[in-house]
Each structure stands twice: as structure tokens, then as C-alpha cells.
Design an enzyme around this catalytic site. Structure first.
Site, mmCIF file in Angstrom:
data_model
loop_
_atom_site.group_PDB
_atom_site.id
_atom_site.type_symbol
_atom_site.label_atom_id
_atom_site.label_comp_id
_atom_site.label_asym_id
_atom_site.label_seq_id
_atom_site.Cartn_x
_atom_site.Cartn_y
_atom_site.Cartn_z
ATOM 1 N N ARG A 101 0.815 -1.208 0.000
ATOM 2 C CA ARG A 101 0.000 0.000 0.000
ATOM 3 C C ARG A 101 0.856 1.269 0.000
ATOM 4 N NH1 ARG A 101 -3.008 2.017 -2.634
ATOM 5 N NH2 ARG A 101 -4.003 -0.040 -2.643
ATOM 6 N N LYS A 136 2.154 24.769 -2.904
ATOM 7 C CA LYS A 136 0.898 24.162 -2.455
ATOM 8 C C LYS A 136 1.017 22.642 -2.573
ATOM 9 C CE LYS A 136 -1.774 28.231 -3.765
ATOM 10 N NZ LYS A 136 -2.798 28.809 -4.670
ATOM 11 N N LYS A 168 4.953 39.095 -2.056
ATOM 12 C CA LYS A 168 3.551 38.973 -2.442
ATOM 13 C C LYS A 168 2.759 40.152 -1.913
ATOM 14 C CE LYS A 168 2.070 35.069 -3.566
ATOM 15 N NZ LYS A 168 1.409 33.746 -3.621
ATOM 16 N N GLU A 198 5.041 40.148 -6.824
ATOM 17 C CA GLU A 198 3.691 39.947 -7.358
ATOM 18 C C GLU A 198 2.998 41.292 -7.553
ATOM 19 O OE1 GLU A 198 0.692 36.970 -5.622
ATOM 20 O OE2 GLU A 198 0.055 38.889 -4.768
ATOM 21 N N ASP A 219 -0.563 38.573 -11.322
ATOM 22 C CA ASP A 219 -1.536 37.790 -10.582
ATOM 23 C C ASP A 219 -2.962 38.076 -11.019
ATOM 24 O OD1 ASP A 219 -2.229 35.941 -8.452
ATOM 25 O OD2 ASP A 219 -3.001 37.681 -7.367
#
Length: 285
Positions: A101, A136, A168, A198, A219
Site C-alpha cells: 500500500r 501548495k 507577495k 507579485e 496575478d
């Protein structure tokens, strides 16, 4: 394509085996299967896709029992047809089943990421734009998931907060604007550290062009605005589009001329590729 760090790989796979085997090991196999029984199994692609994670699967079997023999028939980065054999595993039956597994979890997850990345890359293949991943990722699996993106034909963005400066919108807000943020970053950055910032408006982009950066992240801009932004930059820095990207929009975004498109979905939303293990008890077992 090989995973780069075998020590890191072993640590990740070992942690997964510890989680699955728990305190007492595979009590089902111990109860049902004689200790001396041997078995041979094949890892099979149930659906077509792009292979990634073969080294993790091999490590799962070998860390469970060093007597297991693992013979790969394909390599990471290969395209698989449904029903195709990926590898053969032979050794003590209890160990093969105990590792099954964990090996399949890695193969299915990573091959799913590679397969989705390959689909995005195919959509932009007629342009010079490259598909990139993001941070992410699944906690603890970032290195493997970014390897899977590379197997799918994508590029890796930064691996963590420590290998590039990415300013950002929240950094800009706290720093007091685009220019103060860039000036502070340049003053702090080492000579090998790149700076990306950004922006979500053309006015902000004009400030970045005046101040200078290595990369600008555009963005959530519609294709028309993206094309205008690329023209404004005029090759002074690399351009990256981000936000609102999926398989229905990525082609139009690439056709604006951006250098890269970052896609969080590559790692946070990739479906698992269906891979199974077909086992047979050895005649002598």
C-alpha cells in the site's frame, strides 16, 4: 529521470512505512501467510498516464525487507499505457504485502501529478511558456511532488521560503508599497538570490519596471491585460502568470507571451493515477 536525494527519499518512505505498520506490523499477513512463503508481483498501470515515484516504490519494498528484488520495466517520466507492467517485485510474501500500500500510494499520487502536469504542458507546447509548480504541496512530500512535476514536463518554482525572495501582496502591504518592498529586498538579498514580486495592476507593474526585479508575477490578470503587461516589461525581466489557471484557460494565458505559468492545481488537485499490484505465490513457496 531520477529523484535527486536518496537520503531524503529513504526518510520520507520510512516515515510512511512506520505510519502504516504501526506498533505490531502487518498482523494480517503474519496470521495468514507462512513466514517462508515467497511471492512475485507486478506493479501494473490500470490507466494510461505519466510515471513518477518509481524510486519511492522501490524504497518501500527494500526498506521493508532487503531480500526483496525490485526490477523496473519503465522509468520516471515515461508514458504508460493501460495494462502496462511497471516493475516486478519478488521476495518474502509477507514483506511484499506489507509494503504494497505504501508503494502504491507513492506511485499513484506522484504519477497523478506527473500526468496532470503533462496535460498542462501539452496545452502550451506551441508557445515558449513553461508550466511551473507552487508551494501548495502535501506537507512532508514537497520534494517528491516537485520531482513528479518535473517528470510531467514542468519546471520547479522555489522549494521553500529560503531559496528565493518572493514579495507577495501581503508583503507589499506591510512594507508600505512596491518600491519600499523592492528596495528593502535588494538591500538584504545575497548576490545569488533572485527577487520576484507579485503585482495585480499595471500601475504596480510600472513601479516594478522602474525599480527593477528578476521576475514579476502577474496575478489574476485576464489575457488581454497579461499581453499588455508582457509588452510593458519588454524583456527587462521574466514574467510569470498566476491565478485563474486551469486546463481550459492555460492555452490563452500562454499565448500572451508570459515566460511561465504557475499552477497550484498540479500538486493540490491532481487525481491519483490508478496503479495496482498483481501478486502470485511462487510455485516453490
Amino acid at each position: 529521470m531520477q529523484f535527486g536525494n536518496p537520503l531524503l527519499l529513504a526518510d520520507i518512505v520510512r516515515a510512511a512505512l512506520v505510519e502504516d505498520l504501526g506498533r505490531a506490523g502487518d498482523i494480517t499477513s503474519a496470521a495468514c501467510i507462512p513466514a517462508q512463503r515467497a511471492a512475485t508481483a507486478r506493479l501494473m498501470a490500470r490507466k494510461a498516464g505519466r510515471l513518477a515515484g518509481l524510486a519511492a516504490a522501490e524504497a518501500a519494498f527494500r526498506l521493508t525487507d532487503e531480500r526483496i528484488r525490485f526490477t523496473a520495466h519503465r522509468h520516471d517520466g515515461d508514458d504508460l499505457a493501460a495494462g502496462e507492467a511497471i516493475a516486478t517485485v519478488a521476495g518474502p510474501a509477507r514483506a511484499v504485502l506489507a509494503a504494497e500500500r505504501v508503494a502504491l500510494n507513492f506511485l499513484g499520487r506522484l504519477s497523478g501529478i506527473a500526468t496532470l502536469t503533462a496535460a498542462y504542458a501539452a496545452e502550451v507546447a506551441h508557445t515558449r511558456t513553461r508550466i511551473c509548480d507552487t508551494r501548495k504541496t502535501t506537507p512532508g512530500l514537497r520534494a517528491l511532488e516537485k520531482h513528479a512535476v518535473a517528470c510531467g514536463g514542468g519546471l520547479n518554482h522555489r522549494f521553500g521560503l529560503d531559496d528565493a525572495i518572493l514579495i507577495k501582496d501581503n508583503h507589499i502591504a506591510v512594507a508600505g508599497g512596491v518600491r519600499p518592498a523592492l528596495r528593502a529586498a535588494k538591500a538584504a538579498a545575497g548576490h545569488l538570490v533572485k527577487i520576484e514580486i507579485e503585482v495585480d495592476t499595471l500601475d504596480q507593474l510600472a513601479e516594478v519596471i522602474a525599480e527593477g526585479a528578476d521576475v514579476v508575477m502577474l496575478d489574476n490578470m485576464a489575457p488581454g491585460m497579461l499581453a499588455e503587461a508582457v509588452a510593458m516589461v519588454g524583456g527587462r525581466m521574466r514574467t510569470e502568470a498566476s491565478g485563474g489557471v486551469d486546463l481550459t484557460t492555460v492555452r490563452a494565458i500562454a499565448e500572451t507571451g508570459v515566460d511561465a505559468i504557475s499552477v497550484g492545481a498540479l500538486t493540490h488537485s491532481a487525481p491519483v493515477l490508478d496503479i495496482g499490484l498483481d501478486i502470485a505465490v511462487d510455485a516453490a513457496g
